[in-house]
Design a protein around this motif. Structure first.
Motif: not given
Length: 328
Positions: A31-39
């Motif tokens: 969820f962090s990767l999806f939110y911050f790195i826009k994956i």
């Protein structure tokens, strides 16, 4: 065996918390990767739901099969209780003549020795069992000197030193104790302490004890098929690995702070599936000495009390008591 009305929620949570914690960390990273790195990668929830239903059905099959093993084990030892009482009543009623009190005590004590040896053999570990989680480490995880000394000490209360010594060379001591019992019953028949009909009844009871022992050994020595157990475990892992990818579609970044409920919901889903898997896993081996076992120690103690009371014996032990809600 757990004897209280319900397992406490926090007791259950503590027992099964590892998959939930790992699932939360795993989902939090995604969820962090999806939110911050826009994956922007997620999976539609519909196919994941179908996989979840299939896994749930499979876990249900495994749990039912595991429960059947536990319940069969309990029925076997319930049969032992009934047959042992019948044997005790037969000894008290059939054996008449000189030194009958000593002979009755000898026969019943040898039967208790058989139960003791069988109970110890059922508690020995097997490679597929949870030997690291035995209750208070009461039972040795492998056949060791400690096990031998414990068994010898308990048998010394019921058998002569010569008989114990003769049994020590055999791999299946319980089997040989019943053999000795059968030989002794034949000697008593030859001495005319009872007639042929009563001797046949004794022989039939020895047969039932061998049957009960063999049924217990079948469950102990033949594991729940590993292909079923392993498939349930790996299917649960595969499904749980995909769960956060499905929830990413539902908890999107436009939801504000509620977006971060995604890892929590993921952890709960993972916990539910792994809890079902663990319940089946810990029900497969009803004699391994862990928390959900058939309480064969308490059952054997109950039989001992019944038999010794039949001959008005002294120093009869008390029934086995529960410890923190568990009966061994």
């Amino acid at each position: 065996m757990y004897t209280k009305r319900n397992y406490g929620f926090f007791m259950t949570l503590n027992w099964s918390k590892k998959p939930m914690l790992l699932g939360f960390l795993y989902a939090a990273v995604l969820f962090s990767l999806f939110y911050f790195i826009k994956i922007r990668f997620y999976l539609p929830w519909q196919p994941l739901g179908l996989i979840g239903i299939a896994v749930a059905f499979y876990l249900g099959f495994k749990n039912n099969s595991s429960y059947d093993r536990t319940w069969e084990a309990r029925k076997i030892w319930g049969s032992m209780v009934n047959n042992s009482r019948t044997f005790g009543a037969a000894v008290v009623s059939f054996v008449q003549g000189a030194n009958e009190a000593e002979i009755k005590k000898e026969l019943l004590y040898r039967h208790i020795a058989w139960l003791t040896a069988l109970r110890h053999q059922m508690r020995l570990s097997r490679p597929w069992e949870h030997t690291e989680e035995r209750i208070n480490k009461l039972y040795a995880p492998t056949v060791s000197e400690d096990y031998e000394k414990t068994l010898q000490k308990e048998l010394a209360e019921f058998l002569s030193p010569a008989e114990i010594q003769s049994l020590s060379t055999y791999s299946n001591m319980a089997t040989q104790i019943l053999r000795n019992q059968s030989k002794r019953l034949q000697e008593l028949r030859d001495a005319d302490l009872y007639e042929d009909f009563r001797h046949m009844e004794f022989h039939h009871l020895i047969q039932t004890f061998y049957e009960d022992q063999g049924k217990s050994e079948r469950i102990k020595n033949f594991p729940f098929p590993r292909q079923y157990a392993s498939t349930a475990y790996w299917l649960t892992i595969v499904f749980c690995a995909f769960v956060p990818f499905g929830l990413l579609e539902i908890f999107n970044t436009t939801m504000g702070w509620m977006y971060w409920l995604g890892p929590v919901i993921t952890a709960i889903i993972i916990w539910v599936f792994f809890l079902m898997e663990k319940i089946g896993d810990y029900s497969e081996n009803p004699f391994e000495g862990t928390y959900n076992d058939v309480p064969i120690t308490a059952i054997a103690r109950g039989i001992e009390i019944d038999l010794r009371e039949m001959i008005d014996d002294t120093n009869i032990p008390k029934p086995t008591e529960t410890v923190n809600g568990f009966l061994m």
